[in-house]
Scaffold this motif. Structure first.
Motif: not given
Length: 140
Positions: A48-58
């Motif tokens: 997730h964090y390698s592809e998105s700067p958005q805070r991860a949600m469940p």
């Protein structure tokens, strides 16, 4: 996945986004991702964090973990379908093969079509690759 493992996933998330993790967060996330493998969820956090700067949600982690799980299962299924390595031929079988090969009529190159020549060349390359790969596995 148990609550402690969900806590591990949230701890990894916190490293990326500085979220505060408490008992309520662990329980809430467990409702969504608790049925998935902890390794898949931990891998999903990194993905997730390698592809998105958005805070991860469940839901983000659940969706990625499902994809990781599905790809892993497909790879395991393919590996299970691969035939077991064939045992080496006995000396008697090798001798029989040589004997039969000697009795076969020689094929002159002019007697075969271009398609046949390409098929023979491809078969030889595949046989060489198979021989090399089976030899590599034995030396390890």
């Amino acid at each position: 996945m148990n609550y402690e493992e969900v806590g591990m996933v949230l701890a990894k998330l916190a490293v990326y986004d500085n979220r505060i993790v408490g008992e309520a967060e662990v329980m809430a996330w467990h409702e969504v991702i608790g049925r998935y493998d902890v390794r898949d969820c931990l891998d999903a956090v990194a993905l997730h964090y390698s592809e998105s700067p958005q805070r991860a949600m469940p839901a983000d982690i659940r969706k990625l973990a499902m994809g990781i799980r599905d790809r892993r299962r497909a790879a395991e299924a393919r590996a299970a379908l691969d035939p077991a390595p064939q045992p080496r031929r006995s000396a008697e079988v090798e001798a029989l093969i040589r004997e039969v090969a000697k009795k076969r009529p020689k094929v002159e190159f002019e007697d075969i079509t271009d398609g046949q020549a390409r098929a023979i060349a491809r078969a030889r390359r595949e046989r060489e690759r198979a021989t090399k790969s089976s030899g590599e596995g034995e030396s390890q």
